[in-house]
Design a protein around this motif. Structure first.
Motif, short mmCIF file in Angstrom:
data_model
loop_
_atom_site.label_atom_id
_atom_site.label_comp_id
_atom_site.label_asym_id
_atom_site.label_seq_id
_atom_site.Cartn_x
_atom_site.Cartn_y
_atom_site.Cartn_z
N PRO A 1 0.79 -1.24 0.00
CA PRO A 1 0.00 0.00 0.00
C PRO A 1 0.82 1.29 0.00
N SER A 2 2.02 1.26 0.55
CA SER A 2 2.81 2.50 0.59
C SER A 2 3.71 2.67 -0.63
N ILE B 1 2.60 -1.54 -12.62
CA ILE B 1 2.69 -0.16 -12.13
C ILE B 1 1.51 0.67 -12.65
N SER B 2 1.18 0.52 -13.92
CA SER B 2 0.07 1.28 -14.51
C SER B 2 -1.25 0.93 -13.83
N GLY B 3 -1.48 -0.35 -13.63
CA GLY B 3 -2.72 -0.76 -12.97
C GLY B 3 -2.82 -0.25 -11.55
N LEU B 4 -1.72 -0.35 -10.82
CA LEU B 4 -1.71 0.16 -9.44
C LEU B 4 -1.91 1.67 -9.42
N TYR B 5 -1.25 2.34 -10.33
CA TYR B 5 -1.38 3.81 -10.40
C TYR B 5 -2.84 4.20 -10.66
N LEU B 6 -3.46 3.56 -11.63
CA LEU B 6 -4.84 3.92 -11.98
C LEU B 6 -5.82 3.62 -10.86
N THR B 7 -5.57 2.57 -10.08
CA THR B 7 -6.49 2.28 -8.98
C THR B 7 -6.25 3.19 -7.78
N ARG B 8 -5.03 3.65 -7.60
CA ARG B 8 -4.73 4.47 -6.42
C ARG B 8 -4.89 5.97 -6.67
N VAL B 9 -4.83 6.40 -7.91
CA VAL B 9 -4.90 7.83 -8.18
C VAL B 9 -6.24 8.41 -7.74
N THR B 10 -7.29 7.61 -7.78
CA THR B 10 -8.61 8.09 -7.35
C THR B 10 -8.69 8.25 -5.84
N GLN B 11 -7.76 7.60 -5.12
CA GLN B 11 -7.74 7.69 -3.66
C GLN B 11 -6.87 8.86 -3.18
#
Length: 124
Positions: free
Chosen positions: A64-65, A99-109
């Motif tokens: 998560p970090s 990295i792209s998938g993680l970025y897209l899911t976390r950017v909304t948070q």
């Protein structure tokens, strides 16, 4: 005072590649949570084919970090991609879908993701 830095200024890219790959492997092994069983002369091929390396990098990226600007793995991925060795760049490209998938899911948070952003921008 080691002399590999002076030898990299020569035109022979082939002689500098093992040095770059070896440095990248050593640097990565200081970031990964579990020690790697390294071959006698580590190469980019080792990084590409080792299931242990892939699993550890993927696990760190999924933490998560991860993705923050001060994340050592993101720094390693960025620096490794900036290297002029195409084999090492391929190692980084292997993790871009994750990295792209993680970025897209976390950017909304609204999480700080400067590390992921730096790696993605390095591709450009």
């Amino acid at each position: 005072m080691s002399s590999p830095s002076s030898s990299s200024s020569g035109g022979g890219g082939g002689s500098a590649c093992p040095t770059k790959a070896q440095a990248a492997v050593e640097s990565l092994s200081s970031i990964l949570p579990s020690p790697l069983s390294l071959p006698s002369s580590p190469s980019a091929a080792f990084l590409l084919t080792s299931p242990d390396v892939s699993a550890q990098i993927s696990a760190l990226l999924r933490h998560p970090s991860s993705g923050a600007g001060d994340n050592p793995l993101c720094r390693w991925l960025y620096d490794t991609f900036q290297c002029s060795d195409p084999s090492l760049q391929l190692v980084v490209l292997r993790f871009i879908p994750l990295i792209s998938g993680l970025y897209l899911t976390r950017v909304t948070q609204r999480q700080p993701l400067a590390g992921f952003e730096a790696v993605l921008l390095a591709l450009y």
